[in-house]
Design a protein around this motif. Sequence first.
Motif, PDB file in Angstrom:
ATOM      1  N   VAL A 164     -15.849   1.720 -13.025  1.00 46.10           N
ATOM      2  CA  VAL A 164     -15.301   1.328 -14.173  1.00 46.10           C
ATOM      3  C   VAL A 164     -13.913   1.059 -13.773  1.00 46.10           C
ATOM      4  CG1 VAL A 164     -16.823   3.472 -14.611  1.00 46.10           C
ATOM      5  CG2 VAL A 164     -14.550   3.663 -13.934  1.00 46.10           C
ATOM      6  N   GLY A 165     -13.271   0.637 -14.833  1.00 49.61           N
ATOM      7  CA  GLY A 165     -11.956   0.444 -14.235  1.00 49.61           C
ATOM      8  C   GLY A 165     -10.694   0.829 -14.795  1.00 49.61           C
ATOM      9  N   ASP A 166     -10.951   1.846 -15.606  1.00 45.96           N
ATOM     10  CA  ASP A 166     -10.000   2.721 -16.005  1.00 45.96           C
ATOM     11  C   ASP A 166      -8.742   3.676 -15.090  1.00 45.96           C
ATOM     12  OD1 ASP A 166     -11.961   4.660 -14.731  1.00 45.96           O
ATOM     13  OD2 ASP A 166     -12.734   5.039 -17.112  1.00 45.96           O
ATOM     14  N   MET A 167      -9.608   3.654 -13.771  1.00 47.01           N
ATOM     15  CA  MET A 167      -8.129   4.171 -12.273  1.00 47.01           C
ATOM     16  C   MET A 167      -7.211   3.538 -12.147  1.00 47.01           C
ATOM     17  SD  MET A 167      -8.138   7.443 -11.163  1.00 47.01           S
ATOM     18  CE  MET A 167     -10.008   7.751 -12.087  1.00 47.01           C
ATOM     19  N   GLU A 168      -6.141   2.907 -12.600  1.00 46.91           N
ATOM     20  CA  GLU A 168      -5.125   2.337 -11.894  1.00 46.91           C
ATOM     21  C   GLU A 168      -5.495   2.189 -10.122  1.00 46.91           C
ATOM     22  OE1 GLU A 168      -3.257  -0.742 -12.192  1.00 46.91           O
ATOM     23  OE2 GLU A 168      -4.520  -0.406 -14.289  1.00 46.91           O
ATOM     24  N   MET A 169      -5.123   3.286 -10.541  1.00 46.99           N
ATOM     25  CA  MET A 169      -4.941   3.785  -8.457  1.00 46.99           C
ATOM     26  C   MET A 169      -6.336   2.693  -7.666  1.00 46.99           C
ATOM     27  SD  MET A 169      -5.301   6.896  -6.072  1.00 46.99           S
ATOM     28  CE  MET A 169      -6.880   7.232  -5.724  1.00 46.99           C
TER      29      MET A 169
ATOM     30  N   GLN B 282       0.236   9.812  -5.078  1.00 45.66           N
ATOM     31  CA  GLN B 282       0.276  10.926  -4.564  1.00 45.66           C
ATOM     32  C   GLN B 282       0.495  11.639  -5.055  1.00 45.66           C
ATOM     33  OE1 GLN B 282       2.626  10.015  -0.367  1.00 45.66           O
ATOM     34  NE2 GLN B 282       3.324  12.960  -0.249  1.00 45.66           N
ATOM     35  N   VAL B 283       0.079  13.237  -4.583  1.00 41.32           N
ATOM     36  CA  VAL B 283       0.333  14.028  -5.050  1.00 41.32           C
ATOM     37  C   VAL B 283       0.327  15.609  -3.994  1.00 41.32           C
ATOM     38  CG1 VAL B 283      -0.576  13.569  -7.729  1.00 41.32           C
ATOM     39  CG2 VAL B 283      -2.592  15.128  -6.380  1.00 41.32           C
ATOM     40  N   ASP B 284       0.459  16.524  -4.481  1.00 44.06           N
ATOM     41  CA  ASP B 284       0.427  17.531  -3.587  1.00 44.06           C
ATOM     42  C   ASP B 284      -0.853  18.447  -3.595  1.00 44.06           C
ATOM     43  OD1 ASP B 284       2.833  17.336  -2.177  1.00 44.06           O
ATOM     44  OD2 ASP B 284       3.878  18.642  -3.684  1.00 44.06           O
ATOM     45  N   ARG B 285      -1.434  18.312  -2.222  1.00 44.14           N
ATOM     46  CA  ARG B 285      -3.194  19.085  -1.667  1.00 44.14           C
ATOM     47  C   ARG B 285      -3.948  18.811  -3.790  1.00 44.14           C
ATOM     48  NH1 ARG B 285       0.457  23.892  -2.678  1.00 44.14           N
ATOM     49  NH2 ARG B 285       1.153  24.199  -1.000  1.00 44.14           N
ATOM     50  N   PRO B 286      -4.143  16.913  -3.408  1.00 45.92           N
ATOM     51  CA  PRO B 286      -4.980  16.602  -4.445  1.00 45.92           C
ATOM     52  C   PRO B 286      -6.594  17.309  -4.485  1.00 45.92           C
ATOM     53  CG  PRO B 286      -5.009  15.169  -2.056  1.00 45.92           C
ATOM     54  CD  PRO B 286      -3.432  15.693  -1.795  1.00 45.92           C
TER      55      PRO B 286
ATOM     56  N   PHE C  47       0.964  -0.992   0.247  1.00 47.05           N
ATOM     57  CA  PHE C  47       0.341   0.491   0.257  1.00 47.05           C
ATOM     58  C   PHE C  47       0.907   1.754  -0.295  1.00 47.05           C
ATOM     59  CE2 PHE C  47      -2.728   3.429   1.422  1.00 47.05           C
ATOM     60  CZ  PHE C  47      -3.838   2.970   1.280  1.00 47.05           C
ATOM     61  N   GLU C  48       1.652   1.397   0.624  1.00 55.89           N
ATOM     62  CA  GLU C  48       2.477   2.284   0.709  1.00 55.89           C
ATOM     63  C   GLU C  48       3.722   3.322  -0.433  1.00 55.89           C
ATOM     64  OE1 GLU C  48       5.178   5.561   1.683  1.00 55.89           O
ATOM     65  OE2 GLU C  48       3.462   4.880   3.212  1.00 55.89           O
ATOM     66  N   LEU C  49       3.855   1.633  -0.918  1.00 54.24           N
ATOM     67  CA  LEU C  49       3.980   1.857  -2.369  1.00 54.24           C
ATOM     68  C   LEU C  49       2.793   2.205  -3.480  1.00 54.24           C
ATOM     69  CD1 LEU C  49       6.293  -1.640  -3.374  1.00 54.24           C
ATOM     70  CD2 LEU C  49       7.589   0.038  -2.926  1.00 54.24           C
ATOM     71  N   SER C  50       2.331   1.848  -3.605  1.00 52.13           N
ATOM     72  CA  SER C  50       0.564   2.418  -4.033  1.00 52.13           C
ATOM     73  C   SER C  50       1.056   4.160  -4.148  1.00 52.13           C
ATOM     74  CB  SER C  50      -0.377   1.966  -3.874  1.00 52.13           C
ATOM     75  OG  SER C  50      -0.105   0.696  -4.964  1.00 52.13           O
ATOM     76  N   ARG C  51       1.363   4.483  -2.965  1.00 42.31           N
ATOM     77  CA  ARG C  51       1.035   5.796  -2.343  1.00 42.31           C
ATOM     78  C   ARG C  51       1.758   6.621  -3.208  1.00 42.31           C
ATOM     79  NH1 ARG C  51       3.187   8.873   1.215  1.00 42.31           N
ATOM     80  NH2 ARG C  51       4.012   7.986   2.598  1.00 42.31           N
ATOM     81  N   GLN C  52       3.249   5.616  -2.693  1.00 38.22           N
ATOM     82  CA  GLN C  52       4.145   6.842  -2.915  1.00 38.22           C
ATOM     83  C   GLN C  52       4.084   6.273  -4.894  1.00 38.22           C
ATOM     84  OE1 GLN C  52       8.280   4.837  -1.920  1.00 38.22           O
ATOM     85  NE2 GLN C  52       7.404   4.964  -0.242  1.00 38.22           N
ATOM     86  N   ARG C  53       3.501   6.043  -5.575  1.00 38.75           N
ATOM     87  CA  ARG C  53       3.437   6.134  -6.761  1.00 38.75           C
ATOM     88  C   ARG C  53       2.253   6.800  -7.548  1.00 38.75           C
ATOM     89  NH1 ARG C  53       4.246   1.307  -7.689  1.00 38.75           N
ATOM     90  NH2 ARG C  53       2.501   0.009  -6.609  1.00 38.75           N
TER      91      ARG C  53
ATOM     92  N   LYS D 140      -7.070  12.118  -2.897  1.00 38.44           N
ATOM     93  CA  LYS D 140      -7.446  12.682  -1.708  1.00 38.44           C
ATOM     94  C   LYS D 140      -7.329  10.580  -1.580  1.00 38.44           C
ATOM     95  CE  LYS D 140     -12.629  12.528  -1.929  1.00 38.44           C
ATOM     96  NZ  LYS D 140     -13.275  13.667  -2.376  1.00 38.44           N
ATOM     97  N   TYR D 141      -7.718  10.203  -1.658  1.00 39.31           N
ATOM     98  CA  TYR D 141      -8.197   8.001  -1.146  1.00 39.31           C
ATOM     99  C   TYR D 141      -7.552   7.575  -0.932  1.00 39.31           C
ATOM    100  CZ  TYR D 141     -12.961   9.071  -2.881  1.00 39.31           C
ATOM    101  OH  TYR D 141     -14.224  10.033  -3.347  1.00 39.31           O
ATOM    102  N   LEU D 142      -5.626   7.946  -0.550  1.00 39.46           N
ATOM    103  CA  LEU D 142      -4.986   7.929  -0.420  1.00 39.46           C
ATOM    104  C   LEU D 142      -4.701   7.757   1.197  1.00 39.46           C
ATOM    105  CD1 LEU D 142      -2.160   8.914  -3.453  1.00 39.46           C
ATOM    106  CD2 LEU D 142      -3.370   5.701  -2.532  1.00 39.46           C
ATOM    107  N   ASP D 143      -5.273   8.200   1.481  1.00 32.18           N
ATOM    108  CA  ASP D 143      -5.459   8.939   2.825  1.00 32.18           C
ATOM    109  C   ASP D 143      -6.060   8.589   3.113  1.00 32.18           C
ATOM    110  OD1 ASP D 143      -5.927  10.188   5.633  1.00 32.18           O
ATOM    111  OD2 ASP D 143      -5.788  12.131   5.086  1.00 32.18           O
ATOM    112  N   TRP D 144      -5.628   6.934   3.635  1.00 35.49           N
ATOM    113  CA  TRP D 144      -6.500   5.868   4.458  1.00 35.49           C
ATOM    114  C   TRP D 144      -7.256   5.805   5.452  1.00 35.49           C
ATOM    115  CZ3 TRP D 144      -5.085   2.967   8.794  1.00 35.49           C
ATOM    116  CH2 TRP D 144      -2.963   2.588   8.863  1.00 35.49           C
ATOM    117  N   ARG D 145      -6.164   6.499   6.435  1.00 35.26           N
ATOM    118  CA  ARG D 145      -7.062   6.398   8.014  1.00 35.26           C
ATOM    119  C   ARG D 145      -8.669   7.157   7.852  1.00 35.26           C
ATOM    120  NH1 ARG D 145      -1.587   6.906   9.177  1.00 35.26           N
ATOM    121  NH2 ARG D 145      -0.794   4.983  10.884  1.00 35.26           N
ATOM    122  N   THR D 146      -8.233   8.530   6.725  1.00 35.64           N
ATOM    123  CA  THR D 146      -9.297   9.467   6.586  1.00 35.64           C
ATOM    124  C   THR D 146     -11.066   9.055   6.055  1.00 35.64           C
ATOM    125  OG1 THR D 146      -7.975  11.636   6.225  1.00 35.64           O
ATOM    126  CG2 THR D 146     -10.441  11.406   5.690  1.00 35.64           C
ATOM    127  N   TRP D 147     -11.050   7.838   5.618  1.00 32.96           N
ATOM    128  CA  TRP D 147     -10.992   7.522   4.478  1.00 32.96           C
ATOM    129  C   TRP D 147     -11.911   5.855   5.394  1.00 32.96           C
ATOM    130  CZ3 TRP D 147     -14.963  10.033   1.632  1.00 32.96           C
ATOM    131  CH2 TRP D 147     -13.638  10.538   1.062  1.00 32.96           C
TER     132      TRP D 147
END
Length: 188
Positions: A76-81, A12-16, A4-10, A22-29
Amino acid sequence: QEQFELSRQRYQVDRPGRDPPKYLDWRTWLASNVRRIRALDLDRGRARRVLDLGCGSGYFLYICKLLGHETLGLDVGDMEMFNEMTRLLAVPRVIWRIKAFEPLPDLGAPFDAVSAHLICFNDHKHANLWGPAEWDFFLDELKRHLRPRAQLWVEVNQEWAGPYYPPELKAFLETRGATGHDNQVIFR
């Protein structure tokens, strides 16, 4: 967690902002989805069959699965993240785009609970935002996939301006048995 951390690094963007990273902030979601699960009473009682329309990252179904429910996502399957996140969380899903006036795919046995959080399938932020006719068709179609006394919980996204849904749509949904407030529409 390492994957999951590898995915987050891949991804992640500043200020999503409102964008999918934004869904990479797993604690919030995860916390947000625990509240949704409690609101649907999925945190107690018997195991149920749960469908999540537009399952995105899969957090909601992941928690449902941990609670012993049988789960299925539709998205849909078009969002690789999201593809990667649902694989990491082992969330089963059907790849499908919900469209106005088109039947849903075969989803197997009927469901006890259906959720749809922060949906876009209603042509969110487009000129052809779903109105009563589209919702009427969709609700009738969805009914084919529900057990008696099933519940449906829909959270719509806010449109460019104004309310989450126009007053005429709110009135129509209430004629179909909906209750709710702000962006939530609940059918029990």
